[in-house]
Scaffold this active site. Structure first.
Site, mmCIF file in Angstrom:
data_model
loop_
_atom_site.group_PDB
_atom_site.id
_atom_site.type_symbol
_atom_site.label_atom_id
_atom_site.label_comp_id
_atom_site.label_asym_id
_atom_site.label_seq_id
_atom_site.Cartn_x
_atom_site.Cartn_y
_atom_site.Cartn_z
ATOM 1 C CB SER A 1 20.911 -18.766 25.565
ATOM 2 O OG SER A 1 20.056 -19.652 25.945
ATOM 3 C CE LYS A 2 24.700 -26.623 24.530
ATOM 4 N NZ LYS A 2 25.513 -27.225 25.638
ATOM 5 N NE ARG A 3 19.350 -20.850 29.684
ATOM 6 C CZ ARG A 3 20.908 -21.661 29.894
ATOM 7 N NH1 ARG A 3 21.642 -22.590 29.539
ATOM 8 N NH2 ARG A 3 21.565 -20.366 29.268
ATOM 9 C CB SER B 1 18.752 -22.340 20.194
ATOM 10 O OG SER B 1 18.550 -23.136 21.197
#
Ligand code: GLU
Ligand code: ZN
Length: 511
Positions: A279-281, A285
């Site tokens: 995920s973006k978090r 990433s």
């Protein structure tokens, strides 16, 4: 990375081209500039780029920025800079233009409104006046009855009177696409034949009640208008594909676009820690991190290519030219790929080793400059030292930012030079003072070459003081580099020069 039409033969394209000439291939990368690019986005961009370059076709960069509340000009600028940094150049799009522009969706609103009018006029789409509460209620009832819970088609065939009644109530409609009542089947370039049944594909919303055109409308409309031939994108978008195919077909029937539905290939999920979708978090990433740490774009791209593709069974490291030559979308693996930060670094390290020495030196400069170790434009003397240091560090570094710790001691002012306290506490103890004194003495008059320096230190410390190499050279290393890990010692002394070396040996004795 060069753009050259691939030399490969396309006689056996396995149906990928579907009768097109190779150079008719048109693919797109459509980022939403709402933040920074992620490794998932970049992997999609890379596969499209490699596909276009392989066939000698075109890569279109389209900015999906209709959601003005979430897009910023800075994010757009950063997206463009990131793609430039990566070397993923585009043939049409912002900054380069092209005959299918504008390439920012925010500048295409009139086009979408026009398409929607035509879809409505042709009966391919219709107004839906249902309120959210009504939709929720009916969905809940359908679920309880064990039926499919998508939109139930309530407004598909309203009479004039019914419509008038809704309008009089002050309701504002959304626009829905009339989905065909038959399965939608397509041959995914990665996953093979995929079938979606009509009961799972309710009529979906193209335009909100406030007139705002949604992704499921604008994305395929632009693919049609921009004559995109192949859509390669993440598997997370697979559920939207049958709906988009229905829209392409509706557009073709009313003469919008060139009438061809693109071929699709859905790239495998990228999994992060704990086998969850990256995920973006998640750390690792976002692209910014790799730029800051001094990854080489070619190293990062090589690793990202491995998330679903491989050039050969026993080979992990390749250039982008080699990828272009070999890229075959049918060889992309449908299984989820695991993102492995260690492997990413190792692949980058392999590319670091491949750089010619002069270029390696040049690429370190921005990192040394950012850390204040070198000026942005180093002097000829500084460049000479940096260039001479390359063979000492090229095999030891995984990323360019490591050059700061590795080579900082060669450039820093004597006044600013400081020992790492931990290294000093561990190594400059016991008879270290005697070691440093004997070293300084041995180096005072010696010829200043690596060989002579080594011979003099061995004689003084190993033969003279009877020390083991570790105890002999450890203190010298800490004294001159400030650290316990440095490039090879004798070469480092030579590069540092006699004056600074003696000064640091004497300074360290005093600590
Ligand atoms: N703007 C969409 C995204 O960034 C594009 C997806 C697609 O490739 O269709 O997710
Ligand atoms: Zn309705």
């Amino acid at each position: 990375m060069t753009d050259r039409p691939a030399a490969a033969s396309f006689d056996d394209d396995g149906g990928v081209l579907g009768g097109l000439e190779p150079n008719q291939v048109r693919v797109r990368f459509p980022p939403s500039p709402t933040g920074l690019l992620t490794v998932g986005n970049i992997r999609s961009a890379l596969f499209n780029w490699a596909f276009a370059r392989h066939y000698g076709g075109k890569l279109v960069l389209r900015i999906e920025d209709t959601d003005q509340s979430r897009n910023t000009p800075e994010a757009l600028q950063y997206t463009l800079e990131s793609l430039r940094w990566l070397g993923l150049n585009w043939d049409e799009g912002p900054e380069v233009g092209g005959e299918f522009g504008p390439y920012l969706q925010s500048e295409r609103m009139d086009l979408y409104a026009d398409v929607v009018t035509k879809l409505l006029d042709a009966g391919k789409a219709y107004h839906c006046y249902c309120s959210q509460e009504e939709l929720d209620q009916r969905r809940e009832a359908a679920r309880t009855a064990g039926q499919h819970s998508g939109y139930d088609g309530h407004c598909r065939n309203l009479t004039e009177e019914q419509i008038q009644a809704y309008v009089d109530e002050g309701r504002r409609p959304v626009v829905r696409l009339r989905m065909p009542d038959r399965p939608i089947v397509f041959d995914d370039l990665v996953r093979g034949e995929i079938t979606f049944l009509p009961e799972n594909l309710g009529d979906y919303v193209l335009v909100r009640a406030n007139g705002y055109p949604l992704y499921p409308l604008v994305n395929p409309v632009d693919d049609a208008l921009m004559e995109i031939t192949h859509v390669l994108r993440g598997e997370d978008l697979l559920p939207s594909t049958p709906r988009q195919i229905a829209l392409y077909e509706a557009l073709a029937e009313i003469g919008i676009g060139n009438g061809r539905t693109p071929r699709f290939g859905h790239l495998p999920f990228v999994m992060g820690e704990g086998n969850k979708k990256l995920s973006k978090r998640d750390p690792g990433s976002g692209l910014g991190e790799y730029m800051e740490r001094g990854f080489l774009p070619e190293g990062l791209l090589n690793y990202l290519a491995l998330l679903g593709w491989s050039i050969a069974e026993d080979r992990d490291v390749f250039t982008m030219d080699e990828m272009i030559e070999a890229f075959d979308i049918r060889k992309v693996n449908a299984n989820a790929a695991r993102f492995d930060p260690k492997k990413c670094e190792a692949i980058n390290a392999a590319h670091m080793r491949l750089l010619p020495a002069d270029e390696f030196a040049q690429r370190m400069i921005p990192f040394l400059a950012k850390a204040g170790v070198l000026p942005v434009e180093p002097s000829a003397d500084q460049l000479a030292v940096l260039r001479a240091a390359v063979p000492l560090v090229q095999e030891r570094m995984n990323t360019l930012s490591e050059s700061v710790d590795m080579l900082g001691f060669l450039f820093v002012d004597e006044a600013a030079f400081a020992l790492d306290p931990d290294a000093a506490a561990k190594v400059l103890t016991g008879d270290a003072g005697a070691v440093l004194e004997a070293s300084a003495k041995a180096l005072t008059d010696v010829e200043w070459t690596t060989e002579a320096i080594e011979a003099a230190l061995r004689e003084a410390l190993i033969d003279g003081l009877g020390l083991k190499p570790k105890n002999a050279f450890g203190p010298v290393r800490v004294a001159i580099s400030g650290r316990r890990i440095s490039p090879p010692l004798f070469e480092s002394l030579e590069l540092l020069g006699r004056e600074k070396s003696l000064h640091r040996l004497n300074q360290a004795r005093a600590e």
